[in-house]
Design a protein around this motif. Structure first.
Motif, short mmCIF file in Angstrom:
data_model
loop_
_atom_site.label_atom_id
_atom_site.label_comp_id
_atom_site.label_asym_id
_atom_site.label_seq_id
_atom_site.Cartn_x
_atom_site.Cartn_y
_atom_site.Cartn_z
N THR A 112 45.32 36.96 29.31
CA THR A 112 45.45 37.64 28.02
C THR A 112 44.09 38.18 27.58
O THR A 112 43.04 37.59 27.85
CB THR A 112 46.00 36.70 26.94
OG1 THR A 112 45.15 35.54 26.83
CG2 THR A 112 47.41 36.25 27.28
N GLN A 113 44.17 39.30 26.90
CA GLN A 113 43.01 39.96 26.31
C GLN A 113 43.52 40.68 25.09
O GLN A 113 44.73 40.84 24.92
CB GLN A 113 42.39 40.92 27.34
CG GLN A 113 40.94 41.26 27.08
CD GLN A 113 40.76 42.71 26.66
OE1 GLN A 113 41.67 43.31 26.07
NE2 GLN A 113 39.61 43.29 26.94
N ASP A 114 42.64 41.12 24.21
CA ASP A 114 43.09 41.74 22.96
C ASP A 114 44.03 42.92 23.19
O ASP A 114 45.01 43.10 22.46
CB ASP A 114 41.89 42.20 22.13
CG ASP A 114 41.07 41.04 21.60
OD1 ASP A 114 41.61 39.92 21.55
OD2 ASP A 114 39.90 41.24 21.23
N ASP A 115 43.74 43.73 24.20
CA ASP A 115 44.50 44.96 24.40
C ASP A 115 45.51 44.89 25.55
O ASP A 115 46.35 45.76 25.69
CB ASP A 115 43.54 46.13 24.68
CG ASP A 115 42.52 46.28 23.57
OD1 ASP A 115 42.91 46.19 22.40
OD2 ASP A 115 41.32 46.49 23.89
N HIS A 142 41.36 39.62 40.99
CA HIS A 142 40.96 40.93 40.49
C HIS A 142 41.25 41.05 38.99
O HIS A 142 40.74 41.96 38.33
CB HIS A 142 41.67 42.03 41.27
CG HIS A 142 41.19 42.17 42.68
ND1 HIS A 142 39.98 42.75 43.00
CD2 HIS A 142 41.72 41.77 43.86
CE1 HIS A 142 39.80 42.72 44.31
NE2 HIS A 142 40.84 42.13 44.86
N GLY A 143 42.05 40.14 38.47
CA GLY A 143 42.33 40.13 37.04
C GLY A 143 41.11 39.90 36.18
O GLY A 143 41.12 40.21 34.98
N GLN A 144 40.04 39.34 36.76
CA GLN A 144 38.83 39.13 35.98
C GLN A 144 38.18 40.45 35.56
O GLN A 144 37.35 40.48 34.64
CB GLN A 144 37.83 38.28 36.76
CG GLN A 144 37.28 38.91 38.02
CD GLN A 144 36.38 37.97 38.79
OE1 GLN A 144 35.50 37.33 38.22
NE2 GLN A 144 36.59 37.87 40.09
N ASN A 145 38.59 41.56 36.19
CA ASN A 145 38.02 42.87 35.84
C ASN A 145 38.38 43.29 34.42
O ASN A 145 37.70 44.13 33.83
CB ASN A 145 38.50 43.94 36.83
CG ASN A 145 37.96 43.73 38.23
OD1 ASN A 145 36.91 43.12 38.41
ND2 ASN A 145 38.68 44.21 39.23
N ILE A 146 39.47 42.75 33.88
CA ILE A 146 39.86 43.12 32.52
C ILE A 146 39.27 42.17 31.49
O ILE A 146 39.61 42.23 30.30
CB ILE A 146 41.39 43.19 32.36
CG1 ILE A 146 42.04 41.81 32.57
CG2 ILE A 146 42.00 44.21 33.30
CD1 ILE A 146 43.53 41.78 32.26
N ASN A 147 38.37 41.27 31.93
CA ASN A 147 37.68 40.33 31.03
C ASN A 147 38.66 39.56 30.15
O ASN A 147 38.60 39.64 28.91
CB ASN A 147 36.66 41.07 30.16
CG ASN A 147 35.56 41.72 30.97
OD1 ASN A 147 35.03 41.12 31.89
ND2 ASN A 147 35.24 42.97 30.64
N PRO A 148 39.56 38.80 30.75
CA PRO A 148 40.54 38.07 29.93
C PRO A 148 39.87 37.02 29.06
O PRO A 148 38.86 36.41 29.44
CB PRO A 148 41.45 37.41 31.00
CG PRO A 148 40.58 37.30 32.21
CD PRO A 148 39.70 38.52 32.18
N THR A 149 40.42 36.82 27.87
CA THR A 149 39.90 35.79 26.98
C THR A 149 40.48 34.42 27.32
O THR A 149 39.89 33.40 26.96
CB THR A 149 40.24 36.13 25.52
OG1 THR A 149 41.66 36.34 25.39
CG2 THR A 149 39.52 37.41 25.09
N LYS A 150 41.63 34.41 28.00
CA LYS A 150 42.25 33.14 28.37
C LYS A 150 43.11 33.37 29.61
O LYS A 150 43.78 34.40 29.73
CB LYS A 150 43.11 32.60 27.23
CG LYS A 150 43.54 31.14 27.40
CD LYS A 150 44.17 30.63 26.11
CE LYS A 150 44.43 29.14 26.18
NZ LYS A 150 45.04 28.63 24.91
#
Length: 285
Positions: free
Chosen positions: A267-270, A243-251
């Protein structure tokens, strides 16, 4: 003890909704730590019993137009609340097209996070109010909600596409309730399930590997591989991680401690999210 925040940008509203939705799929109950710079969603009380640990950080300045917090004396303006994240999701779903969302800590018979949602209208503004019950966590109990201390891992490797891996694991769950995840320093990751009748293994090659000194390397094949690091996981807990893919992680990094723990770091920018699953102590499957 006071808390007040405001979301006015529709993209920020959607991002915050994605975060609380992700956490709600990973934890039925969690702690929300509010600090002047960061929001933390924490679930670590079941780790000792074989449950997963969740640690999610949200940079408040990247989302909130207004963010004011005043904790009790000696708290460094921190507030710890226990809540059901699904209740936050229900409130934020009403804000899909909102002009503004105000969040306040209120006391309505019991403590609540109150969401005041301003919706667009052709005639006059409309407002929805959601009162989400919370429990204030006493300062004496705050040590139970510290960031998990990460152990030394045997391998640290970048995950392939989460959507692809999830589709594979979804199919594997019909064979077994346990899954073996393994990786090596040549950039090869495998997922395996086994029964008395069949063994199914999926290979991912050429993944980026981070060694213990923090360097990066890529490998295109798994020939002449060194010793493989692996762990056996509960497949349902593993699926919750996707479900973590919902936050569109960069890595997305997967750290494996041989037969002990698997630690995923998105990780993601925010935002950033850590998800730890203890390995199942079992024989070879």
């Amino acid at each position: 003890m006071r808390f007040k925040a405001k979301l006015v940008d529709i993209s920020s509203i959607h991002k915050f909704t994605s975060v609380v939705s992700t956490v709600s799929h990973m934890a039925k109950m969690c702690a929300l730590r509010l600090s002047p710079s960061t929001l933390y969603f924490i679930m670590n009380d079941t780790a000792a019993e074989g449950g997963a640990t969740v640690w999610c950080e949200v940079n408040q300045s990247s989302l909130f137009e207004e963010f004011r917090i005043e904790g009790i004396e000696g708290s460094n303006d921190n507030i710890y609340l226990e809540l059901c994240p699904e209740n936050l999701v229900k409130a934020m779903r009403s804000a899909a097209n909102a002009q503004m969302v105000k969040i306040k800590l209120t006391n309505k018979v019991t403590p609540c996070l109150t969401f005041e949602i301003s919706l667009p209208s052709m005639v006059r503004s409309r407002k929805l109010i959601h009162d989400t019950p919370v429990t204030v966590i006493r300062q004496a109990e705050w040590d139970d909600y510290q960031e998990p201390q990460l152990q030394q891992y045997d391998i640290s490797i970048c995950m392939p596409s989460l959507k692809t891996v999830k589709n594979i694991v979804d199919k594997m769950k019909q064979f077994n309730s346990q899954i073996v995840i393994s990786a090596n320093s040549r950039g090869c990751m495998t997922l395996k399930v086994a029964t008395d009748l069949v063994t199914t293994t999926t290979y991912f090659k050429g993944l980026e590997v981070e060694d213990l000194e923090g360097n990066h390397s890529n490998a295109s094949n798994c020939s002449n591989t060194p010793r493989t690091t692996e762990a056996t996981l509960d497949i349902k807990k593993f699926l919750a991680f996707f479900h973590g893919q919902n936050i569109n992680p960069t890595k997305v990094i997967c750290n494996i401690s041989d037969q002990r723990t698997v630690h995923f770091h998105l990780t993601q920018d925010d935002f950033s999210l850590e998800y730890l699953i203890p390995a199942i102590v079992t024989g070879e499957i």
